[in-house]
Design an enzyme around this catalytic site. Structure first.
Site, PDB file in Angstrom:
ATOM      1  N   HIS A 157       0.809  -1.222   0.000  1.00  0.00           N
ATOM      2  CA  HIS A 157       0.000   0.000   0.000  1.00  0.00           C
ATOM      3  C   HIS A 157       0.848   1.281   0.000  1.00  0.00           C
ATOM      4  O   HIS A 157       0.358   2.335   0.389  1.00  0.00           O
ATOM      5  CB  HIS A 157      -0.955   0.038   1.200  1.00  0.00           C
ATOM      6  N   GLY A 206      -1.054  -2.030  -6.031  1.00  0.00           N
ATOM      7  CA  GLY A 206      -1.874  -3.071  -5.423  1.00  0.00           C
ATOM      8  C   GLY A 206      -3.239  -2.581  -4.996  1.00  0.00           C
ATOM      9  O   GLY A 206      -4.226  -3.311  -5.076  1.00  0.00           O
ATOM     10  N   HIS A 207      -3.323  -1.360  -4.499  1.00  0.00           N
ATOM     11  CA  HIS A 207      -4.610  -0.758  -4.159  1.00  0.00           C
ATOM     12  C   HIS A 207      -4.666   0.604  -4.825  1.00  0.00           C
ATOM     13  O   HIS A 207      -3.958   1.528  -4.456  1.00  0.00           O
ATOM     14  CB  HIS A 207      -4.775  -0.619  -2.644  1.00  0.00           C
ATOM     15  N   HIS A 271     -11.701  -6.895  -5.606  1.00  0.00           N
ATOM     16  CA  HIS A 271     -11.933  -6.052  -4.433  1.00  0.00           C
ATOM     17  C   HIS A 271     -12.720  -4.820  -4.862  1.00  0.00           C
ATOM     18  O   HIS A 271     -12.292  -4.054  -5.720  1.00  0.00           O
ATOM     19  CB  HIS A 271     -10.586  -5.666  -3.831  1.00  0.00           C
ATOM     20  N   GLU A 323     -13.551  -8.996   0.153  1.00  0.00           N
ATOM     21  CA  GLU A 323     -14.298  -7.725   0.072  1.00  0.00           C
ATOM     22  C   GLU A 323     -14.600  -7.386  -1.382  1.00  0.00           C
ATOM     23  O   GLU A 323     -14.375  -6.277  -1.840  1.00  0.00           O
ATOM     24  CB  GLU A 323     -13.491  -6.594   0.718  1.00  0.00           C
ATOM     25  N   GLU A 339     -19.220  -3.115   1.630  1.00  0.00           N
ATOM     26  CA  GLU A 339     -18.374  -2.186   2.379  1.00  0.00           C
ATOM     27  C   GLU A 339     -18.778  -0.732   2.128  1.00  0.00           C
ATOM     28  O   GLU A 339     -19.067  -0.335   0.995  1.00  0.00           O
ATOM     29  CB  GLU A 339     -16.908  -2.400   1.994  1.00  0.00           C
ATOM     30  N   CYS A 341     -16.888   1.887   2.131  1.00  0.00           N
ATOM     31  CA  CYS A 341     -15.940   2.513   1.200  1.00  0.00           C
ATOM     32  C   CYS A 341     -16.304   2.220  -0.252  1.00  0.00           C
ATOM     33  O   CYS A 341     -16.068   3.049  -1.137  1.00  0.00           O
ATOM     34  CB  CYS A 341     -14.523   2.023   1.469  1.00  0.00           C
ATOM     35  N   CYS A 414     -10.751   2.407   7.473  1.00  0.00           N
ATOM     36  CA  CYS A 414     -10.826   3.170   6.231  1.00  0.00           C
ATOM     37  C   CYS A 414     -12.204   3.788   6.018  1.00  0.00           C
ATOM     38  O   CYS A 414     -12.324   4.886   5.471  1.00  0.00           O
ATOM     39  CB  CYS A 414     -10.458   2.281   5.046  1.00  0.00           C
ATOM     40  N   CYS A 415     -13.260   3.106   6.438  1.00  0.00           N
ATOM     41  CA  CYS A 415     -14.619   3.580   6.154  1.00  0.00           C
ATOM     42  C   CYS A 415     -14.987   4.850   6.919  1.00  0.00           C
ATOM     43  O   CYS A 415     -15.495   5.806   6.325  1.00  0.00           O
ATOM     44  CB  CYS A 415     -15.633   2.472   6.415  1.00  0.00           C
TER      45      CYS A 415
END
Length: 668
Positions: A157, A206-207, A271, A323, A339, A341, A414-415
């Site tokens: 990340h 990756g994200h 994801h 997720e 989720e 997010c 994160c949310c």
């Protein structure tokens, strides 16, 4: 205080350089929209007074701030769980910056500056900023490689952290005019430009989110290398060799949207949050470069998601393992993940799709998500949250992925911090413009200021939406002007539960929406879902529209077995649920026969003020002592889905059977 020239999650050029291409439609920046709306004002104010301070406090109490302080000293031990915990501070600064732009606050401004100083002290001389490594580069956790970016394509990340930093820094600069956070971000972005690209290091992040962040820095600075790098990162996807025979989603590239080049992808996959950020980044780059292959790909992916992979209340990401999106039509209720997010990312992406195409269907999805599966993620108190958003909670079924009650914080939080930055930006989604075309997308009371051919135009909305369908718009140009007023006629008001055949209304209502101009009904044309009123407008012209607020019984496509023989309830943009608190402690035993009629009532003291649905229905009851199962008449009370779980823990359901055909006996 400097006003925003940049719309929060979309576009609008700030820099003086000539930008040849961009979104054909531009949103009206949120600082030019002043709300008087009860529904949204109370949420934005709660975000300002409760959520932002609580988020900063939790960043301090959980060690997220301490990580930066230890990184500055180059000693200690990373004291939180995930290397992306840095982003919770970045996102909270972003939300605080938006709030400062709307509501100046010297104390908050000073506190944000103190956080930026702590962040800057943690930055390494060449611009690298990532506390999980900088604190002690010789002893890093399993998510990190021994060298920088070694595990970026997996789970380090590092670029994800950078992307959220860029978004926070851009927001802070545009809100305050200060460069202290922006300079930190630019130093880091320049390091990325030196490190990645053709002939340099290759990686697919990756994200995703760094792509969106780089675009924002490009808009501020005009430095084309940032835009080029965003496109490079997107184009890197689909070139890594994975174990193609493996059925594990994280080992074949699907989880990262990395199984094939983005222009060859046709389904929403992997994801769900990563996917939303990728597709949003693709839309940004396509708008700025004219890449038609990107456009073709995200059009196909959007159709797949809305047609086969979205829940009835706008949520996405059905599967808890990863997720992620499931297969086509894999939308289970008992284990729905959804989720928060991902809902926020869905709003980002659909706004961009509208700006590209000018079609109301994208705002229909945005609105459904916003009023239902997104704000369900934050409690009415502003400091309790859902990471996942369930479709049903039954006493006889527990699943580790399904949250039954709200939490103040999460190990992976994160949310909550994503909610912090989304809430104050809501005004920026109401209006948009393309020359003389003025779009009214959301029905939220307040005023919007814009310019048409360098002449001022003010639009004032008055309504009690989403509880009432009566809408009024007062048009106030500085002087008479020709313009095309385009007011969205929501799909839900045109017998369309969602812009696909995934869900539909059981009984269509053929009722054309009447529009009046200065008190007289007019004929109008519908173009791409918008009622178009073209004329020379003068000060004080008033448009009135009344949207039908029927209670609609929503049914699912036959390919969704969990919803067979069941209905969901919708009124206007709001989806409803039954919760234990209003229904004798149960929600999973309710039957709504086909001939059921509903009444509505606004209850100002319930859940900060909501319209509830009531109906005479049946319930299945078990007498354990007598060992009997019976049905009896009862009164159903249904509340808006977004406000469930604000009164304690208990049963909830969105889908209701119309009749009982089979009973499975469970003994425990």
């Amino acid at each position: 205080m400097k006003k925003f020239c940049l719309v929060i999650f979309t576009c609008c050029s700030l820099a003086a350089f000539a930008q040849k291409q961009d979104y054909p439609i531009q949103p009206v920046t949120f600082t030019n929209v002043k709300l008087t709306d009860r529904f949204w004002n109370q949420r934005i104010e709660t975000n300002r007074t409760v959520t932002i301070p609580a988020s900063f406090a939790r960043c301090e109490s959980t060690g997220r701030v301490k990580n930066f302080q230890m990184a500055a000293e180059r000693q200690g031990k990373f004291c939180t769980t995930y290397p992306f915990d840095d982003t919770d501070i970045y996102k909270t600064i972003e939300g605080a910056s938006y709030s400062l732009a709307l509501h100046p606050d010297k104390k908050l401004d000073h506190y944000v500056d103190s956080m930026i100083t702590i962040i800057g002290n943690a930055q390494e001389p060449d611009g690298y900023l990532y506390t999980a490594r900088t604190i002690d580069p010789l002893h890093v956790g399993p998510w990190l490689g021994k060298q920088r970016w070694e595990k970026e394509q997996e789970n380090s990340h590092e670029l994800y952290n950078a992307g959220h930093m860029y978004e926070g820094a851009a927001a802070h600069f545009l809100a305050t005019g200060k460069r202290n956070f922006l300079n930190i971000a630019l130093k880091n972005a320049d390091l990325l430009v030196r490190t990645f690209g053709p002939g340099k290091r290759h990686v697919a992040p990756g994200h995703q989110v760094v792509e969106m962040g780089l675009v924002k820095l490009y808009r501020i600075t005009g430095k084309k290398e940032y835009l080029d790098l965003a496109k490079f990162f997107i184009d890197e996807r689909g070139h890594k060799e994975y174990n193609k025979k493996s059925k594990i989603v994280t080992e074949n590239g699907v989880y990262w949207q990395d199984d094939k080049p983005v222009i060859d992808q046709t389904e929403a996959e992997g994801h769900a949050v990563r996917a939303m950020y990728l597709y949003s980044g693709m839309a940004d780059v396509a708008a700025l470069t004219g890449d038609k292959q990107y456009l073709a790909a995200i059009d196909k992916i959007w159709n797949n998601m809305v047609g086969k992979k979205m829940y009835v209340q706008g949520s996405i990401g059905a599967v808890g393992d990863g997720e992620r999106f499931g297969d086509n039509y894999e939308l289970p209720n008992a284990t729905a993940y959804n989720e928060t997010c991902a809902a926020i990312g869905n709003v980002f992406w659909n706004q961009r799709m509208f700006l590209l195409h000018g079609e109301s269907k994208y705002i229909d999805v945005l609105e459904k998500t916003l009023y239902n599966g997104l704000i369900s993620g934050v409690g009415l108190d502003g400091k309790s949250f859902f990471y996942t958003n369930a479709m049903q909670i039954h006493d006889n079924f527990n699943h580790p992925d399904i949250e039954r009650e709200r939490a103040g914080w999460f190990t992976c939080s994160c949310c909550p911090t994503n909610v912090v930055r989304l809430m104050p930006s809501i005004p920026g989604y109401i209006y948009a413009q393309n020359g003389r075309d003025i779009y009214v997308n959301l029905f939220i009371s307040g005023t919007g200021d814009m310019k048409v051919n360098n002449k001022d135009l003010k639009i004032t909305q008055q309504n009690n939406y989403p509880w009432d369908g009566g809408l009024a718009f007062t048009i106030d140009p500085a002087s008479s002007m020709d313009l095309n007023l385009k007011i969205r006629i929501p799909g839900w008001a045109q017998n369309q539960a969602i812009p696909s055949d995934l869900y539909s209304y059981q009984t269509p209502v053929n009722q054309k929406v009447e529009i009046k101009l200065n008190g007289k009904a007019i004929n109008y044309q519908i173009e791409k879902g918008y009622a178009v009123i073209s004329r020379k407008w003068k000060k004080g012209d008033k448009v009135e529209m009344n949207l039908p607020m029927n209670v609609q019984r929503v049914i699912a496509n036959d390919k969704l077995p969990d919803d067979a023989g069941k209905i969901a309830l919708q009124r206007g943009p709001i989806m409803y649920c039954a919760e234990w608190k209003d229904n004798d402690g149960k929600a999973g035993n309710i039957i709504i026969p086909q001939n059921t009629t509903f009444t509505t009532a606004y209850e100002p003291t319930l859940l900060n003020g909501v319209t509830v649905l009531k109906a005479d229905v049946k319930s299945v009851n078990i007498d354990e002592a007598a060992q009997t199962v019976t049905t009896q008449n009862k009164t159903l009370t249904a509340i808006p889905y977004y406000c469930w779980a604000n009164r304690g823990k208990g049963e909830m359901t969105v889908w209701f059977p119309e009749q009982v055909k089979y009973i499975e006996l469970i003994a425990r």
